[in-house]
Design an enzyme around this catalytic site. Structure first.
Site, PDB file in Angstrom:
ATOM      1  N   CYS A  78     -32.468  87.639 -14.655  1.00 49.15           N
ATOM      2  CA  CYS A  78     -32.831  86.928 -13.431  1.00 49.15           C
ATOM      3  C   CYS A  78     -33.693  87.797 -12.510  1.00 49.15           C
ATOM      4  CB  CYS A  78     -31.566  86.405 -12.755  1.00 49.15           C
ATOM      5  SG  CYS A  78     -31.890  85.019 -11.668  1.00 49.15           S
ATOM      6  N   HIS A 170     -27.495  84.254 -16.615  1.00 43.52           N
ATOM      7  CA  HIS A 170     -26.587  85.371 -16.329  1.00 43.52           C
ATOM      8  C   HIS A 170     -25.466  85.500 -17.356  1.00 43.52           C
ATOM      9  CE1 HIS A 170     -28.041  86.360 -12.237  1.00 43.52           C
ATOM     10  NE2 HIS A 170     -28.365  85.068 -12.200  1.00 43.52           N
ATOM     11  N   GLU A 172     -23.669  87.914 -17.905  1.00 48.78           N
ATOM     12  CA  GLU A 172     -22.585  88.742 -17.352  1.00 48.78           C
ATOM     13  C   GLU A 172     -21.557  87.891 -16.598  1.00 48.78           C
ATOM     14  OE1 GLU A 172     -25.557  88.385 -16.239  1.00 48.78           O
ATOM     15  OE2 GLU A 172     -25.667  88.572 -14.052  1.00 48.78           O
TER      16      GLU A 172
HETATM   17  N1  GLN Z   1     -33.995  84.293  -6.640  1.00 48.75           N
HETATM   18  C1  GLN Z   1     -33.737  85.685  -6.778  1.00 48.75           C
HETATM   19  C2  GLN Z   1     -34.996  86.504  -6.555  1.00 48.75           C
HETATM   20  O1  GLN Z   1     -36.073  86.006  -6.681  1.00 48.75           O
HETATM   21  C3  GLN Z   1     -33.149  86.006  -8.131  1.00 48.75           C
HETATM   22  C4  GLN Z   1     -31.809  85.329  -8.262  1.00 48.75           C
HETATM   23  C5  GLN Z   1     -30.862  86.008  -9.188  1.00 48.75           C
HETATM   24  O2  GLN Z   1     -31.053  87.117  -9.656  1.00 48.75           O
HETATM   25  N2  GLN Z   1     -29.758  85.331  -9.424  1.00 48.75           N
HETATM   26  O3  GLN Z   1     -34.879  87.655  -6.232  1.00 48.75           O
END
Ligand code: GLN
Length: 196
Positions: A78, A170, A172
């Protein structure tokens, strides 16, 4: 040894995920912490904060050096995937490592559906992987030399390359260790894993 970038975000959950399968990890906050680390996990969180702190603490420069020398594999989840991306649409100055030939669009699933869960078909997995997405970026371009292992509504969500891996969900946050084990293998750090 797997390192987990521990400057912001859900690094503890990654630590627990590896602990459950007996893979040793180390929290990485400074450049020196990368000594002996074969694979670095960059957690989910706030990508601008993670990028700023990793730069300030010297982790970005040291990770780049080791990645380019061929001794370090990288997995971004992410926000971590944003840190790895060559291009962040609309945020050209986003502080990041930028070594992976992907383009991402931040928070691109829209405000109404900030978070969702789905079962993904993953290439090489014998059953679907339950994936949790939280304000995830969309991967809008995947360069040559990279392979897409899973898609959601047509967009890549799990991409791998040589010493590189990005997931916009995710792993994790679920108890299924398969994606963590996949990275440990990709990094050549799987020797201590109990299961495989
Ligand atoms: N939206 C977040 C960002 O752009 C990332 C979200 C996440 O890691 N769950 O930093």
């Amino acid at each position: 040894m797997i390192g987990i970038l521990a400057v912001q975000g859900d690094f503890r959950e990654h630590e627990l995920a590896y602990r459950r399968v007996g893979v040793p990890t180390r929290r990485v906050r400074r450049a020196e912490d990368l000594e002996g680390v074969r694979g670095l996990v960059i957690p989910g969180g706030e990508s601008t904060t993670i990028g700023k702190l990793a730069r300030e603490y010297g982790v970005e420069a040291e990770a780049r050096r080791r990645y380019e020398a061929g001794t370090l594999a990288l997995w971004g989840t992410c926000a971590g995937a944003i840190w790895l991306a060559r291009e962040v649409e609309g945020y050209p100055d986003q502080p990041r490592l930028g070594v992976m030939e992907i383009a991402v669009r931040r928070n691109a699933y829209g405000r109404q559906v900030e978070s969702f869960e789905t079962d993904l078909e993953v290439e090489g997995f014998d059953r679907p992987f339950h994936a949790i997405f939280i304000r995830a970026p969309v991967i809008t371009r995947v360069g040559p030399g990279l392979r897409v292992l899973a898609r959601y509504q047509g967009d890549p969500v799990f991409v791998v390359g040589e010493r590189l891996m990005a997931t916009t969900f995710h792993p994790e946050l679920t108890e299924d260790p398969r994606v963590h084990l996949y990275f440990a293998r990709l990094a050549g750090a799987e020797e201590a894993a109990r299961v495989g």
